[in-house]
Design an enzyme around this catalytic site. Structure first.
Site, PDB file in Angstrom:
ATOM      1  N   HIS A   6      24.140 -30.497  43.915  1.00  0.00           N
ATOM      2  CA  HIS A   6      22.956 -29.807  43.407  1.00  0.00           C
ATOM      3  C   HIS A   6      21.839 -30.810  43.095  1.00  0.00           C
ATOM      4  O   HIS A   6      21.909 -31.553  42.118  1.00  0.00           O
ATOM      5  CB  HIS A   6      23.326 -28.985  42.155  1.00  0.00           C
ATOM      6  CG  HIS A   6      22.179 -28.224  41.605  1.00  0.00           C
ATOM      7  ND1 HIS A   6      21.979 -28.019  40.264  1.00  0.00           N
ATOM      8  CD2 HIS A   6      21.134 -27.616  42.234  1.00  0.00           C
ATOM      9  CE1 HIS A   6      20.874 -27.329  40.103  1.00  0.00           C
ATOM     10  NE2 HIS A   6      20.346 -27.074  41.272  1.00  0.00           N
ATOM     11  N   GLU A  52      23.958 -33.021  40.572  1.00  0.00           N
ATOM     12  CA  GLU A  52      25.207 -32.518  39.988  1.00  0.00           C
ATOM     13  C   GLU A  52      26.213 -32.398  41.134  1.00  0.00           C
ATOM     14  O   GLU A  52      25.918 -31.755  42.145  1.00  0.00           O
ATOM     15  CB  GLU A  52      24.998 -31.130  39.365  1.00  0.00           C
ATOM     16  CG  GLU A  52      24.167 -31.128  38.096  1.00  0.00           C
ATOM     17  CD  GLU A  52      24.085 -29.730  37.479  1.00  0.00           C
ATOM     18  OE1 GLU A  52      24.550 -29.554  36.347  1.00  0.00           O
ATOM     19  OE2 GLU A  52      23.535 -28.815  38.128  1.00  0.00           O
ATOM     20  N   ASN A  63      21.185 -25.855  35.113  1.00  0.00           N
ATOM     21  CA  ASN A  63      20.519 -24.549  35.019  1.00  0.00           C
ATOM     22  C   ASN A  63      21.041 -23.683  33.885  1.00  0.00           C
ATOM     23  O   ASN A  63      20.364 -22.756  33.454  1.00  0.00           O
ATOM     24  CB  ASN A  63      20.597 -23.831  36.360  1.00  0.00           C
ATOM     25  CG  ASN A  63      19.639 -24.469  37.344  1.00  0.00           C
ATOM     26  OD1 ASN A  63      18.592 -24.993  36.936  1.00  0.00           O
ATOM     27  ND2 ASN A  63      19.977 -24.457  38.609  1.00  0.00           N
ATOM     28  N   SER A 114      22.111 -23.523  43.216  1.00  0.00           N
ATOM     29  CA  SER A 114      21.745 -23.895  41.852  1.00  0.00           C
ATOM     30  C   SER A 114      22.573 -23.144  40.819  1.00  0.00           C
ATOM     31  O   SER A 114      22.418 -23.361  39.635  1.00  0.00           O
ATOM     32  CB  SER A 114      20.256 -23.658  41.625  1.00  0.00           C
ATOM     33  OG  SER A 114      19.813 -22.541  42.314  1.00  0.00           O
TER      34      SER A 114
END
Ligand code: CAA
Length: 283
Positions: free
Chosen positions: A140, A152, A190, A119
């Site tokens: 991701h 992602e 994130n 992440s």
């Protein structure tokens, strides 16, 4: 190379979700974890997720059974040798991930793609520990994997374009929407989400409002499906802290400083839903 067989390393909530969506798209999946109990818990999570979909009449019982049949479990990573793609979804720890990537590099066929569901950790650094850096990429997924559409897709500096195209096509095949994102701490999801969660923890730490009230502000004020503290409990507070540390170390900017309360909760073993206690209690 056609991808028909996928390996998943790590049977936690992300790994089991990834195994589920791959098997639901007709791929054969080998789910690997050092710990047999974790594998059984992972299979249990897949069964209950499928049962929810069956109960909602989004899936037939026969299809749910076929999905489970396409998933095999193994405590030995050597079982991943036939896979054309392996997705690593182990704990968010760079040393551990490097160790897994070195082993996968030895075990897997030379043209197999090695992906990581990290992440926040640098894909470029993970690629560099293998002899096939051009075949390493980030995939991701979001939690809960069966429900969230986004993946992602993150290229390491070394990743081949053909590998990127193949992984993007696979993400679509398993029903996800891939977004092309550059390799930088926290990527995009994130980089945005975790500072918001960390700020919510600061609000609690500074006694601005209760956990429920902070979450209500974001649910009713911003139409978020869950408040940030409930979401932190879902993600896991240890994972949230690791991501904040990667942002803080990577950008050397004090705006990413993890809230002391987040650090303390992790020290206390209050990790969120998975440990039964986080910002909320889970029976
Ligand atoms: N498997 C199958 N179905 C599931 C499920 C699962 N694991 N989880 C939820 N569902 C289904 C439910 O059965 C329900 O179906 P219907 O719509 O047909 O009724 C639907 O999802 C909604 O579930 P609930 O009614 O229980 O609860 P909800 O409406 O709050 O939705 C949620 C649950 C989808 C998790 C929603 O709250 C949500 O979108 N939350 C935000 C999640 C999020 O932000 N995830 C990203 C986290 S960040 C991340 O993952 C990146 C990282 O690296 C940290």
């Amino acid at each position: 190379m056609t991808i028909e067989q996928v390996g998943v390393v790590g049977a936690g909530q992300m790994g089991s979700g990834i195994a589920q969506v791959c098997a639901a798209a007709g791929l054969k999946v080998t789910l690997c974890d050092l710990n047999q109990e974790a594998l059984e818990r992972g299979l249990g999570a897949i069964s209950s997720s499928l049962a929810r979909l069956v109960a909602k009449e989004k899936l037939s019982q026969a299809d749910a059974d076929a999905i489970v049949e396409r998933i095999s479990i193994n405590t030995d990573m050597a079982a991943l040798a036939p896979a054309q793609l392996v997705i690593e979804a182990a704990t968010e720890n760079e040393e551990l991930k490097q160790k897994i990537f070195r082993s996968l590099d030895e075990i897997c066929q030379p043209d197999a793609i090695l992906a990581t569901n990290t992440s926040s950790i640098s894909i470029t650094r993970l690629a560099a520990v293998t002899q096939r850096p051009e075949k390493v990429i980030g995939m991701h997924f979001m939690n809960p994997v069966p429900m969230m559409k986004l993946v992602e897709v993150i290229r390491a500096l070394q990743t081949d374009d053909a590998v990127f195209q193949q992984v993007t096509a696979l993400a679509e095949e398993i029903g996800k929407v891939p977004v092309d994102v550059k390799d930088a701490p926290g990527f995009v999801a994130n980089r945005i989400l975790l500072p918001m969660i960390n700020e919510a923890v600061f609000c609690l730490y500074e006694n601005l409002a209760s956990a429920e009230e902070i979450d209500t502000v974001m649910k009713l004020g911003m139409s978020h499906p869950m408040g940030p503290l409930a979401l932190a409990d879902l993600i896991g507070l240890d994972t949230c802290l690791s991501i904040m540390e990667v942002l803080y170390d990577g950008f050397k900017d004090s705006k990413y400083r993890p809230c002391p309360l987040l650090v303390q909760m992790v020290d206390a073993g209050y990790l969120g839903r998975k440990s039964g206690r986080g910002f909320y209690n889970y029976g």
